[in-house]
Every structure is written in C-alpha cells, then in structure tokens.
Scaffold this motif. Structure first.
Motif, PDB file in Angstrom:
ATOM      1  N   VAL A  88      41.509  16.643  14.318  1.00  0.00           N
ATOM      2  CA  VAL A  88      41.873  16.518  15.728  1.00  0.00           C
ATOM      3  C   VAL A  88      42.847  17.623  16.118  1.00  0.00           C
ATOM      4  O   VAL A  88      43.749  17.959  15.355  1.00  0.00           O
ATOM      5  N   SER A  89      42.625  18.194  17.290  1.00  0.00           N
ATOM      6  CA  SER A  89      43.525  19.219  17.816  1.00  0.00           C
ATOM      7  C   SER A  89      44.278  18.722  19.050  1.00  0.00           C
ATOM      8  O   SER A  89      45.445  19.017  19.244  1.00  0.00           O
ATOM      9  N   ASN A  90      43.594  17.962  19.882  1.00  0.00           N
ATOM     10  CA  ASN A  90      44.200  17.456  21.118  1.00  0.00           C
ATOM     11  C   ASN A  90      44.954  16.168  20.816  1.00  0.00           C
ATOM     12  O   ASN A  90      44.428  15.070  20.948  1.00  0.00           O
ATOM     13  N   TRP A  91      46.204  16.318  20.403  1.00  0.00           N
ATOM     14  CA  TRP A  91      47.009  15.169  19.967  1.00  0.00           C
ATOM     15  C   TRP A  91      47.952  14.736  21.081  1.00  0.00           C
ATOM     16  O   TRP A  91      48.775  15.510  21.546  1.00  0.00           O
ATOM     17  N   LYS A  92      47.809  13.494  21.512  1.00  0.00           N
ATOM     18  CA  LYS A  92      48.733  12.930  22.489  1.00  0.00           C
ATOM     19  C   LYS A  92      49.053  11.495  22.074  1.00  0.00           C
ATOM     20  O   LYS A  92      48.152  10.702  21.773  1.00  0.00           O
ATOM     21  N   ALA A  93      50.344  11.184  22.058  1.00  0.00           N
ATOM     22  CA  ALA A  93      50.787   9.874  21.581  1.00  0.00           C
ATOM     23  C   ALA A  93      50.232   8.734  22.428  1.00  0.00           C
ATOM     24  O   ALA A  93      50.038   7.622  21.932  1.00  0.00           O
ATOM     25  N   LYS A  94      49.948   8.993  23.708  1.00  0.00           N
ATOM     26  CA  LYS A  94      49.489   7.932  24.613  1.00  0.00           C
ATOM     27  C   LYS A  94      48.017   7.570  24.409  1.00  0.00           C
ATOM     28  O   LYS A  94      47.568   6.522  24.889  1.00  0.00           O
ATOM     29  N   TYR A  95      47.257   8.412  23.739  1.00  0.00           N
ATOM     30  CA  TYR A  95      45.838   8.132  23.551  1.00  0.00           C
ATOM     31  C   TYR A  95      45.645   6.864  22.717  1.00  0.00           C
ATOM     32  O   TYR A  95      46.371   6.617  21.759  1.00  0.00           O
ATOM     33  N   ASN A  96      44.608   6.106  23.067  1.00  0.00           N
ATOM     34  CA  ASN A  96      44.263   4.915  22.283  1.00  0.00           C
ATOM     35  C   ASN A  96      43.981   5.274  20.836  1.00  0.00           C
ATOM     36  O   ASN A  96      44.353   4.548  19.910  1.00  0.00           O
ATOM     37  N   ARG A  97      43.314   6.403  20.629  1.00  0.00           N
ATOM     38  CA  ARG A  97      42.939   6.792  19.269  1.00  0.00           C
ATOM     39  C   ARG A  97      44.170   7.092  18.421  1.00  0.00           C
ATOM     40  O   ARG A  97      44.187   6.809  17.226  1.00  0.00           O
ATOM     41  N   THR A  98      45.195   7.677  19.023  1.00  0.00           N
ATOM     42  CA  THR A  98      46.422   7.982  18.289  1.00  0.00           C
ATOM     43  C   THR A  98      47.122   6.703  17.864  1.00  0.00           C
ATOM     44  O   THR A  98      47.572   6.566  16.715  1.00  0.00           O
ATOM     45  N   GLN A  99      47.189   5.754  18.772  1.00  0.00           N
ATOM     46  CA  GLN A  99      47.854   4.486  18.474  1.00  0.00           C
ATOM     47  C   GLN A  99      47.098   3.704  17.398  1.00  0.00           C
ATOM     48  O   GLN A  99      47.709   3.096  16.519  1.00  0.00           O
ATOM     49  N   TYR A 100      45.773   3.757  17.464  1.00  0.00           N
ATOM     50  CA  TYR A 100      44.985   3.072  16.432  1.00  0.00           C
ATOM     51  C   TYR A 100      45.200   3.734  15.078  1.00  0.00           C
ATOM     52  O   TYR A 100      45.394   3.050  14.061  1.00  0.00           O
ATOM     53  N   TYR A 101      45.182   5.054  15.059  1.00  0.00           N
ATOM     54  CA  TYR A 101      45.378   5.792  13.809  1.00  0.00           C
ATOM     55  C   TYR A 101      46.723   5.466  13.163  1.00  0.00           C
ATOM     56  O   TYR A 101      46.799   5.302  11.931  1.00  0.00           O
ATOM     57  N   GLU A 102      47.780   5.384  13.954  1.00  0.00           N
ATOM     58  CA  GLU A 102      49.119   5.147  13.416  1.00  0.00           C
ATOM     59  C   GLU A 102      49.180   3.837  12.637  1.00  0.00           C
ATOM     60  O   GLU A 102      49.894   3.725  11.632  1.00  0.00           O
ATOM     61  N   THR A 103      48.443   2.845  13.081  1.00  0.00           N
ATOM     62  CA  THR A 103      48.379   1.573  12.353  1.00  0.00           C
ATOM     63  C   THR A 103      47.381   1.644  11.206  1.00  0.00           C
ATOM     64  O   THR A 103      47.648   1.169  10.096  1.00  0.00           O
ATOM     65  N   PHE A 104      46.246   2.254  11.469  1.00  0.00           N
ATOM     66  CA  PHE A 104      45.166   2.326  10.479  1.00  0.00           C
ATOM     67  C   PHE A 104      45.615   3.038   9.203  1.00  0.00           C
ATOM     68  O   PHE A 104      45.291   2.614   8.089  1.00  0.00           O
ATOM     69  N   LYS A 105      46.379   4.107   9.346  1.00  0.00           N
ATOM     70  CA  LYS A 105      46.773   4.916   8.182  1.00  0.00           C
ATOM     71  C   LYS A 105      47.695   4.161   7.231  1.00  0.00           C
ATOM     72  O   LYS A 105      47.876   4.576   6.082  1.00  0.00           O
TER      73      LYS A 105
END
Length: 254
Positions: A88-105
């Motif tokens: 991923v290059s377009n990283w924004k903390a507000k994105y749903n995908r970012t929030q899911y990743y933070e828990t998933f990892k």
C-alpha cells in the motif's frame, strides 16, 4: 468524445463551446466517489457514462473473469513462502482498511510493502511478492457500489487468494466467483479471520478449494483507455438513440 475527471474534479480537454445536439460526449471515470470532487456543471452535459459501475452505459470493470474455451487444464498454484501480504502507498489513518489492518496485524503475521511502509518495490518485485503469498489483502481505499479494483484482480491473475475489504460479498460475486476470494465481512472480527487463514495454511486441501474456479474461468485485466475506447465505439455503433445524463451527480454520488 471522452471527458475524463481527475481526483480533484478537474475536467480535462473540455471545449468552450456548447455540445452539438447529437454529438456523443462520454463521462469516463474510474475513481470512486470519495476520490472524485462533485461538480454541478456535470449535469445535463454528457450523453453516456463509462466507468467501473455496472449500471454505467458502458461498464468497464477493473478486470474480468472469462469462461474457458477449449481443453480443460489443471492449474498449478505458484510456490508460496509467505502467508499474508499487503502492498500500500496511499496510507491514511482514517481509512477503514487502515483501521482493520491495525487490529488484524495483532493476530497474524503480515508482510508489508509500499510507500505506506517505507518499503517501495519495483513492478517486477510486485509480481514476485504477490505470487509468493498465500493471501493478499485486497483492501479498497473507499467502499462504494461496484468499486472493486485491480487490488482484487491482480492477486487472482498471479495465483494468490485475495482477502477483500470493500462493498458487500454479493457485489463481488457479480464479477468474481464466490470461492475465489475471502471477504472480511464473513468473519465476526479480524481475530476470527486470522484464525481462518491459519487453518487454511495448515490444510492444503482446504486452501486448494480457492482455486477450483480456474477449471472454468481465466482472468483478464482491463487495459485502461484502450478498453474504454473500444467498448465506447462498439456501444455507439449499436445504439443510435439520443439521451442526456440529466443528473450525473445523483447517479454517481447519490
């Protein structure tokens, strides 16, 4: 005549004179509503729409699965030495995908690449990395009807199972066989998804079930610009009727 909008909402190559009454103007846009600025001037201007949306006059999804013709062949899954990958290059903390990743990892090891992780890779490395992963996080930057991008299709091409985050499963299944991908919504939590991927990692027979669709289909990537032009020409040849897209804003941004 094509007119393309960039993510800032700018109309490129717009003529200054009014559109001749029966001339075809096509609004082409492959970005999601979240990535496209709304402009009131778009209404009552275009005759046709060409986009990833399946209800476009000229639908051009980011990829296609085509029915196989000819002799049946057995698909050979590429060698895997990684479990889960994400580029991923377009990283924004507000994105749903970012929030899911933070828990998933927290529940599974994820190999990460791209500008968002300060680990850029070349196109060649991209192909090698994705094909070497059992699962790829095909997480869209925004969630909208029919917005299913190359993030889902490229892993399919490269022999990897996409784990998708985007519109509902039913929407994906209009374009991709349901046994070709894993949807995050199928699980009650990122932890439950992680446990499922670990199970598939330990059970080769279960994992191979995600490749049975290859007995019937082959993957095809969209050639940007080229496919739009070809399909637009074909549409105009077959449809001589006149129409106007009266409320483009309502249709696309709704």
């Amino acid at each position: 005549m094509f007119h393309h909008r960039d993510i800032h909402g700018n109309l490129s190559n717009m003529p200054t004179l009014p559109r001749p009454l029966f001339q075809k103007w096509i609004w082409m846009n492959m970005e999601s509503p979240s990535r496209t600025v709304k402009r009131s001037a778009l209404n009552n201007l275009f005759n046709l729409t060409a986009s990833y949306r399946l209800d476009s006059d000229i639908p051009v999804p980011y990829g296609r699965l085509l029915e196989k013709t000819g002799e049946k062949t057995t698909y050979r899954i590429p060698h895997k030495n990684k479990l889960v990958c994400w580029i991923v290059s377009n990283w924004k903390a507000k994105y749903n995908r970012t929030q899911y990743y933070e828990t998933f990892k927290q529940h599974i090891r994820i190999e990460t690449y791209g500008q968002g992780f300060s680990k850029n890779i070349s196109n060649e490395d991209y192909l090698n990395v994705v094909s070497s992963c059992k699962f790829y996080l095909a997480f869209e930057n925004s969630i909208h009807k029919d917005y299913i991008t190359e993030k889902a299709y490229r892993p399919l091409v490269l022999g990897t199972v996409p784990v998708v985050l985007g519109p509902p499963r039913e929407n994906y299944e209009k374009l991709i066989p349901g046994n070709a991908f894993i949807h995050v919504d199928d699980f009650s939590s990122p932890k439950e998804l992680a446990e499922h991927l670990k199970l598939l990692d330990q059970n080769e027979d279960l994992y191979r079930q995600y490749f049975t669709w290859r007995e019937h289909y082959v993957t095809s990537k969209t050639r940007f610009g080229f496919d739009h032009a070809c399909q637009a020409c074909d549409y105009i040849r077959r449809h001589k009727n006149y129409r106007v897209v009266n409320d483009l804003n309502k249709w696309f941004w709704g």
